[in-house]
Design a protein around this motif. Sequence first.
Motif: not given
Length: 668
Positions: A119-139
């Motif tokens: 799970i931690d390894s998946v969260l590394v991928i998720v965190a890397a996709a987050q924009e600097p202001d917090g927005y996270l929406y890969t679509a």
Amino acid sequence: MRKIVLLTLAAALSGGAVAQKQQNIHSGYPIDPVPFTSVKVTDNFWGQRLKASREVTIPLAFSKCEETGRYDNFVKAAHPSDDYKVGGFSFDDTDVYKTIEGASYLLQTYPDKKLEKYIDSVLVIVAAAQEPDGYLYTARTMNPKHPHDWSGPERWTKVEDLSHEFYNLGHMVDGAVAHYQATGKRNFLDIAIKYADCVCKNIGDKPEQKRLVPGHQIAEMALVRLYTVTGDKKYLDQAKFFLDARGTTSIKNPYSQSHKPVLEQDEAVGHAVRAAYMYSGMADVAAITGDSSYIHAIDKIWDNIVSKKLYITGGIGARHAGEAFGDNYELPNLTAYNETCAAIGNVYMNYRLFLLHGDAKYFDVLERTLYNGLISGVSLDGGRFFYPNPLSCDGKYHFNSDNTITRQPWFGCACCPSNISRFIPSLPGYVYAVKDSKVYVNLFLSNRAELKVNKKSVVLEQEANYPWSGDISVKVAKGNQKFTMNIRIPGWVQGNVLPSDLYTYADTQKPTYKVTVNGEEVTGELQKGYLSIDRKWKKGDVVAIHFDMLPRVVKANDKVSADRDRVAIERGPIVYCAEWPDNNFDITSVLLNRQPKFEVVESPDLLNGINRLTTNAQSLSYDKNGKLTVNDVKLTLIPYYAWNHRGEGKMDVWLPIGVSAVTAQAAK
């Protein structure tokens, strides 16, 4: 990155152990839930379900996230490019969040260090996709110039329609809170807080903010949950804003319950999953703020569902079109939609209303949904799923182009499998609740629970063979102190199918119940469906509970046209059905006796162990001369949740008791 994730997943399935940290969460509700981290399930019935979830459902969901590109979306979002073609659904991110949520619940029951690392390894991928202001929406983020077709040209422009940006936030928060509760780690929680802060900053009533609400609800109750964990009131305020503003923004549509302000709504309408999530959020706000207008509104909507729009299986959502509630008393069986996600939403809503009102009637509805219309959505082995859950089958499935009626291993729109992934492991959190010196025993299954009652530790050990037997024991393993144990006396043992007149018992049976403490009977008037035992408890005290579990005949309100001249059969919390493998005649031709008598047949080797019901009945058919003939038959019934495990064929929950409802078979 893909290869690393796969290798980590393979390692995670091999087992391991790690100590878990329990988090103290103050709910803010009138009644405090007991977190899933405090209840260890040892039950056979639910133990099988949890085992299937751990060994099959969760690994399957993670593998499908890999196989279908859910993880790749996050990798691409971390390195956006104009070359990416954004496909799939705009809410595909949520399948990752929901699966992590379910896995987090399982970590408490089955500690597994390797799964944690995965799970931690998946969260590394998720965190890397987050924009600097917090927005996270890969679509959108993976290709900002050409985002998903449903996303709109800029952030939030289609959030009230199809973008699901706030929906993604809701599932992210739910997954993050569960992960934090199970592990004590903040790596997912911090991601979710950052995105929630981004939404709180940009969405609201202030001049510099955009006044928008979720097109698909769930952020409302997730933000309340985030408030209960962090204590930061802005999340509660944001949830209430989303509700207060609904029906006053650009899109006004019954489909998304935005046709009028929520406080003016008194009927369940539109997409059943969106509705149930919104109603759950309303119950959250009502419970935590004590806002009487919210309490009044959600009570009216609940009453409409329970008295006019609820299937006997606890399912909601009559119509395939729009996956929606129908009109009052519109409850067809063959074409019933009853989306699995909607059943989960129905559990969420009734649980929150219990925490608000402390009335057992909400758990009566919750239990009915849980044991019937919810677990019917996943196969016994945990690896195949139903999207809709009809109450009748004519040998065809009316929701797929290929007409197959078997559960599917996955769907392109995977909300139901991933929702099952997160719900089943959360079950331990529904068993008990606490308010000051009161302990509520709401569900009956074998478990060991560590509770805090008046800030002192109480350990209860429950033993049960429920739902097959009505004999339950609750032992005080620790807790020499005075408190009140409230035992829920289910509506079905009191003669009430539901807390309404939508369904009633149509036989002369009069089940009883008995409760003893250390062998001495306890009596008293029930308060809101509970028998209260107030005493100074000591280690070793045993509460023995007995519910008569009798097969019961149920009829529907005459206004339910689909069920006229038909009855349903249930025993305890289990609704039964007739299915083709158990009967050597066409089940649509059966006619029940006016006063049927049933035999309970224990079948430990069938369908993971069930109790079948048998009764004498008649089968109607025409001979070669067109004459109606009647044959005596033995009708066998199985639990509804277990149907469709032995091949495709006919099934019915509502069985004819009047000739007009029988389909007599033509001569062969």
